[in-house]
Design an enzyme around this catalytic site. Structure first.
Site, PDB file in Angstrom:
ATOM      1  CE  LYS A   1      36.514  11.700  56.051  1.00  0.00           C
ATOM      2  NZ  LYS A   1      36.131  11.153  54.876  1.00  0.00           N
TER       3      LYS A   1
ATOM      4  CG  ASP B   1      34.909  13.170  51.526  1.00  0.00           C
ATOM      5  OD1 ASP B   1      35.864  13.478  50.962  1.00  0.00           O
ATOM      6  OD2 ASP B   1      35.300  12.423  52.671  1.00  0.00           O
TER       7      ASP B   1
ATOM      8  CB  SER C   1      43.973  18.763  52.404  1.00  0.00           C
ATOM      9  OG  SER C   1      43.274  17.785  51.942  1.00  0.00           O
TER      10      SER C   1
ATOM     11  N   GLY D   1      38.737   8.958  41.142  1.00  0.00           N
ATOM     12  CA  GLY D   1      38.661   9.525  42.699  1.00  0.00           C
ATOM     13  C   GLY D   1      39.443  10.687  42.509  1.00  0.00           C
TER      14      GLY D   1
HETATM   15  P1  NAP Z   1      37.871   2.667  55.550  1.00  0.00           P
HETATM   16  O1  NAP Z   1      36.896   3.403  56.382  1.00  0.00           O
HETATM   17  O2  NAP Z   1      39.213   2.239  55.871  1.00  0.00           O
HETATM   18  O3  NAP Z   1      37.281   1.350  54.660  1.00  0.00           O
HETATM   19  C1  NAP Z   1      37.982   0.797  53.637  1.00  0.00           C
HETATM   20  C2  NAP Z   1      37.221  -0.469  53.086  1.00  0.00           C
HETATM   21  O4  NAP Z   1      37.983  -1.172  52.163  1.00  0.00           O
HETATM   22  C3  NAP Z   1      36.905  -1.659  54.357  1.00  0.00           C
HETATM   23  O5  NAP Z   1      35.670  -1.842  54.159  1.00  0.00           O
HETATM   24  C4  NAP Z   1      38.017  -2.506  54.025  1.00  0.00           C
HETATM   25  O6  NAP Z   1      37.679  -3.839  54.411  1.00  0.00           O
HETATM   26  C5  NAP Z   1      37.993  -2.631  52.665  1.00  0.00           C
HETATM   27  N1  NAP Z   1      39.474  -3.020  52.064  1.00  0.00           N
HETATM   28  C6  NAP Z   1      40.584  -2.849  52.509  1.00  0.00           C
HETATM   29  N2  NAP Z   1      41.315  -3.426  51.604  1.00  0.00           N
HETATM   30  C7  NAP Z   1      40.819  -4.327  51.060  1.00  0.00           C
HETATM   31  C8  NAP Z   1      41.027  -5.346  50.137  1.00  0.00           C
HETATM   32  N3  NAP Z   1      42.294  -5.613  50.032  1.00  0.00           N
HETATM   33  N4  NAP Z   1      40.244  -6.019  49.609  1.00  0.00           N
HETATM   34  C9  NAP Z   1      38.715  -5.947  49.808  1.00  0.00           C
HETATM   35  N5  NAP Z   1      38.228  -4.708  50.622  1.00  0.00           N
HETATM   36  C10 NAP Z   1      39.292  -4.055  51.174  1.00  0.00           C
HETATM   37  O7  NAP Z   1      38.285   3.763  54.381  1.00  0.00           O
HETATM   38  P2  NAP Z   1      37.405   4.600  53.706  1.00  0.00           P
HETATM   39  O8  NAP Z   1      37.689   6.190  54.279  1.00  0.00           O
HETATM   40  O9  NAP Z   1      36.160   4.172  53.412  1.00  0.00           O
HETATM   41  O10 NAP Z   1      38.005   4.880  52.081  1.00  0.00           O
HETATM   42  C11 NAP Z   1      37.729   3.866  51.172  1.00  0.00           C
HETATM   43  C12 NAP Z   1      38.701   4.336  49.921  1.00  0.00           C
HETATM   44  O11 NAP Z   1      38.112   5.263  49.410  1.00  0.00           O
HETATM   45  C13 NAP Z   1      40.118   4.596  50.097  1.00  0.00           C
HETATM   46  O12 NAP Z   1      40.833   3.473  49.381  1.00  0.00           O
HETATM   47  C14 NAP Z   1      40.254   5.913  49.469  1.00  0.00           C
HETATM   48  O13 NAP Z   1      41.221   5.903  48.469  1.00  0.00           O
HETATM   49  C15 NAP Z   1      38.801   6.382  49.063  1.00  0.00           C
HETATM   50  N6  NAP Z   1      38.428   7.603  49.200  1.00  0.00           N
HETATM   51  C16 NAP Z   1      38.677   8.336  48.076  1.00  0.00           C
HETATM   52  C17 NAP Z   1      37.958   9.763  48.420  1.00  0.00           C
HETATM   53  C18 NAP Z   1      38.507  10.648  47.166  1.00  0.00           C
HETATM   54  O14 NAP Z   1      38.243  11.867  47.427  1.00  0.00           O
HETATM   55  N7  NAP Z   1      38.669  10.434  45.903  1.00  0.00           N
HETATM   56  C19 NAP Z   1      37.889  10.322  49.607  1.00  0.00           C
HETATM   57  C20 NAP Z   1      37.769   9.405  50.606  1.00  0.00           C
HETATM   58  C21 NAP Z   1      38.204   7.887  50.618  1.00  0.00           C
HETATM   59  P3  NAP Z   1      37.543  -4.362  55.953  1.00  0.00           P
HETATM   60  O15 NAP Z   1      36.495  -3.684  56.645  1.00  0.00           O
HETATM   61  O16 NAP Z   1      37.842  -5.816  55.781  1.00  0.00           O
HETATM   62  O17 NAP Z   1      38.809  -3.764  56.437  1.00  0.00           O
END
Ligand code: NAP
Length: 494
Positions: free
Chosen positions: A282, A318, A233, A456
């Site tokens: 958040k 977001d 950012s 993304g």
């Molecule tokens: P988070 O709260 O840590 O949640 C991640 C989720 O992914 C959890 O449910 C986790 O499962 C699951 N996960 C992690 N590794 C996995 C695997 N190998 N196989 C299957 N499931 C898996 O993260 P978040 O903030 O929601 O973000 C999630 C994704 O969104 C990130 O990877 C990020 O790149 C993307 N994101 C993108 C933007 C954007 O602007 N493009 C913004 C925000 C987020 P468990 O519950 O088992 O840990």
């Protein structure tokens, strides 16, 4: 002004770096004589100096590499003064032994690599009393309040003072020093060769943070997270401020969870006008908002805070960016429930999954959450009143919208996808929130299946652009943001 520290083992390397920096526009460098391996030839490094210097020679207890005797060190510092260098850096005890001479200005310094001491003001007064032209205090920061104390010290001092908090938490003191009255701030020649914890390179300080342009009036924005160093950012927001010639800077604030309350209260004194908020703040930040936008309230997460006259206001860009992307693919024709009855499969059960799932439900979708940890997926589904299925059964959902809200497919695991392409229905919307790489395996396979794809990167730039609008009231230069973002991802070695 930025002072670039040069610590090299060989005289010729030190001289070459000095020349290179002067050619790049450096106005002041610090020559760390304690880094030189062989007998130091002061004459060689200062005689034809291409820009003014601070001569410093630190012993190990002050974070330096000097191996010879203290007497030799004092002799070297005296010689630098006799040679008429612009500045010499003297620790408190040495400053008492070395009298003022000629035009050389005296920087009287103290380093504490353990903590930011409680008695900063007393230490400062002691250093001032050592016939200081400039006082330098560098201490280790353990919480953002250490930074604030350092800012106050710089601001209130009658003698020019450079106050540096070391470590990742302390980075804002390096970027914002000029705003709080410091005569200069320190940077390193190269990011990989920092001479103190948390030091940024000259290029980053100039090109990303425009430190030379920061003054008392500069408005402060930033991202709060823990950790924060990975955040891209600062790159997109600072580039946008620069291109629109705004006197604003965007700073990475590492804020540990336990210090959030205090940090938000201190924002006014720090000059902070707006914040991006990310993991782990958040949800917790919501209790500090005077007002919260409807969507952010429905999701239960705020990723943007704007400090206005009526107090902090929370938004979730977001969510808004993700929904704008989906709405563009829906060609909804104004229908309130464009996804009426269609199944929307959301993979993952974290913050991103929650925001997008709520948005899909608001568009009438029958949302199904699938996460690798069943209890977490069930908990999320219960809280927003939708269905969940075990991870192994995700392909059984006949989804018109598939969202990857897990990190699966992210660099370096670019050969992985969270979903078997054979189950993708042609014309379905496939939204991969992963942004590094932009074209994940899921994204590419969805294109092959003639799906409507969202990356993304589109979401990231969308949320950043909306934040920029909240921060400044002006439209963001989105093309520039995208270009900077992609370049930063390309350059990052994950
Ligand atoms: P988070 O709260 O840590 O949640 C991640 C989720 O992914 C959890 O449910 C986790 O499962 C699951 N996960 C992690 N590794 C996995 C695997 N190998 N196989 C299957 N499931 C898996 O993260 P978040 O903030 O929601 O973000 C999630 C994704 O969104 C990130 O990877 C990020 O790149 C993307 N994101 C993108 C933007 C954007 O602007 N493009 C913004 C925000 C987020 P468990 O519950 O088992 O840990």
């Amino acid at each position: 002004m930025i002072c670039v520290s040069i610590g090299r083992g060989r005289h010729r390397q030190m001289i070459a770096e000095h020349k290179h920096l002067a050619e790049k526009g450096a106005k002041l460098v610090e020559l760390r004589l304690d880094y030189l391996h062989r007998d130091v030839s002061l004459q060689r490094v200062v005689s034809d100096r291409p820009c003014p210097v601070i001569v410093t020679c630190r012993r190990p207890q002050d974070g330096g590499k000097w191996k010879k005797s203290d007497q030799d060190r004092v002799t070297l510092l005296r010689s630098a003064i006799a040679a008429g260098v612009e500045y010499v850096d003297l620790e408190e005890d040495v400053a008492k032994q070395v009298p003022r001479f000629g035009d050389t200005k005296r920087i009287v310094s103290l380093h504490d690599f353990e903590k930011t001491p409680a008695d900063l003001e007393e230490i400062h007064a002691r250093l001032v009393a050592c016939d200081a032209d400039i006082v330098k205090i560098a201490t280790m920061a353990h919480n953002p309040q250490d930074n604030l104390r350092m800012f106050r010290l710089m601001q209130q001092s009658a003698i020019p003072t450079v106050g540096v908090c070391m470590g990742e938490i302390g980075t804002p003191t390096r970027i914002l020093a000029n705003k709080f009255g410091a005569p200069f701030t320190y940077a390193t020649f190269h990011q990989e060769r920092s001479l103190a914890p948390g030091q940024l390179s000259f290029d980053r300080m100039r090109e990303i943070y425009r430190v030379d342009e920061i003054n008392k009036e500069t408005e402060v924005y930033g991202v709060i997270a823990d950790p924060v160093a990975h955040s891209l950012s600062p790159i997109v927001h600072n580039a946008s401020f620069a291109t629109l010639k705004m006197n604003k800077v965007y700073v990475p604030f590492r804020v540990p969870a336990a210090t959030l309350d205090r940090f938000i209260k201190d924002c006014d004194e720090l000059g902070v006008k707006g914040l991006s908020v990310t993991i782990p703040h958040k949800e917790a930040v919501m209790q500090h908002c005077q007002r919260i936008d409807g969507a952010a309230r429905a999701i239960g997460a705020v990723n943007t805070v704007v400090f206005g006259d009526g107090g902090p206001v929370g938004y979730n860009t977001d969510y808004r960016a993700a929904m704008n992307s989906i709405d563009r693919r829906l060609q909804a024709g104004g229908r309130r429930t464009p996804l009426a009855g269609d199944a929307g499969l959301v993979l993952g059960a974290g913050g991103a999954a929650r925001a997008i799932a709520v948005g899909l439900m608001r568009r009438g979708a029958d949302v199904v959450i699938s996460g690798r940890t069943l209890q977490r997926a069930e908990k999320l589904a219960r809280s927003i009143e939708c269905r969940s299925v075990p991870w192994e059964q995700r392909h059984n959902v006949k989804a018109e919208v598939v969202v990857n809200a897990t990190p699966v497919g992210m660099h370096p695991n670019v050969d992985e996808s969270p979903y078997d392409m054979h189950y993708l229905r042609p014309n379905a919307i496939v939204f991969d929130t992963v942004y590094n790489p932009e074209q994940t395996l899921l994204y590419k396979e969805a294109q092959q299946r003639n799906c409507r794809v969202i990356s993304g990167v589109e979401m990231f730039i969308g949320q950043a652009a909306l934040q920029f609008k909240h921060f400044t009231g002006q439209d963001a230069p989105e093309n520039l943001m995208r270009e900077q973002f992609k370049r930063a991802i390309g350059a990052a070695k994950y």
